[in-house]
Scaffold this active site. Sequence first.
Site, short mmCIF file in Angstrom:
data_model
loop_
_atom_site.label_atom_id
_atom_site.label_comp_id
_atom_site.label_asym_id
_atom_site.label_seq_id
_atom_site.Cartn_x
_atom_site.Cartn_y
_atom_site.Cartn_z
N GLU A 192 7.02 -4.31 -3.25
CA GLU A 192 7.39 -2.90 -3.20
C GLU A 192 8.35 -2.69 -2.03
OE1 GLU A 192 5.04 1.27 -3.91
OE2 GLU A 192 4.54 0.17 -2.08
N GLU A 197 -4.82 3.98 -1.06
CA GLU A 197 -3.89 3.25 -0.19
C GLU A 197 -3.58 4.04 1.08
OE1 GLU A 197 0.60 1.28 -0.44
OE2 GLU A 197 0.09 3.01 -1.69
N GLN A 209 0.42 -5.28 -1.39
CA GLN A 209 1.85 -5.04 -1.51
C GLN A 209 2.55 -5.48 -0.22
OE1 GLN A 209 1.64 -0.83 -2.54
NE2 GLN A 209 2.20 -1.30 -4.66
N ASP A 231 -1.35 -2.45 1.62
CA ASP A 231 0.10 -2.60 1.75
C ASP A 231 0.40 -3.06 3.17
OD1 ASP A 231 2.90 -2.02 2.25
OD2 ASP A 231 2.89 -0.93 0.36
#
Length: 264
Positions: free
Chosen positions: A243, A146, A207, A181
Amino acid sequence: MIRLAANLSMLFTEHDFLDRFAVAAKAGFRGVEYLFPYAYEPRELRAALDDNGLTQVLFNLPPGNWEAGERGLASLPGRESEFRDSVSEALRYAEALDCPSLHAMAGLLPADADEATREAHLATYIDNLRHAASELARAGRTLLIEPINTHDMPGFFLNRQAQAREVLERVGADNLRIQFDLYHCQMTEGNLFANLEAQFPYMGHVQIAGVPGRHEPDVGEVNYPAVLERLAELGYDGWVGCEYKPAAETAAGLRWGTAYGLQA
């Protein structure tokens, strides 16, 4: 169809950790993720999942000494043995929890890192990811990396989307994917639709959080209904991890998710 997973390290923190599973299920979540499971026995977590009809979606490999500021081991020269142990420990939990994906945090560069240091970290990162991907492949699981923005995590080794694609190419493992993300991407480079479309063939997990502030997705500069609609149009069938840090009590801020099955 967008499937939302509650990140229990950030959501429902009004409750003790093991109680968050039931509260998340009551709110309409069907999947959960969190940073780390290692403070609990696998049987405790398995029971929390089963009792509430939840799927374990994701968690991270052990990150080193989190309390001392470490943020992953994967790129740290000299820590290869510890990283390999972390893979074994994560797989032990993944088997018990039937978790399909594990995230290996890259770790931090030294504040005074020069080009030679960066190259040493990259070489270590590639070697460690090859090992981890091989171990996870034998267990039928996916390894994730990530890009994380350096505003929230200064010095993090992996922070741009193109850099993540280059790492995937160099590692060359079919079960190594990108944890995309949208919050980190917007904080670092923006241009979300173009980045989303470029990453889509390599994407293993998504996310979300509001930008700035990392609060509810309906607050801030990102039009998440449009972004999630585009994600669905592309054919994404994985989970979307929530998140984010609730601005107040978690349940009070869930109205944004009613279109995706949450109970406000």
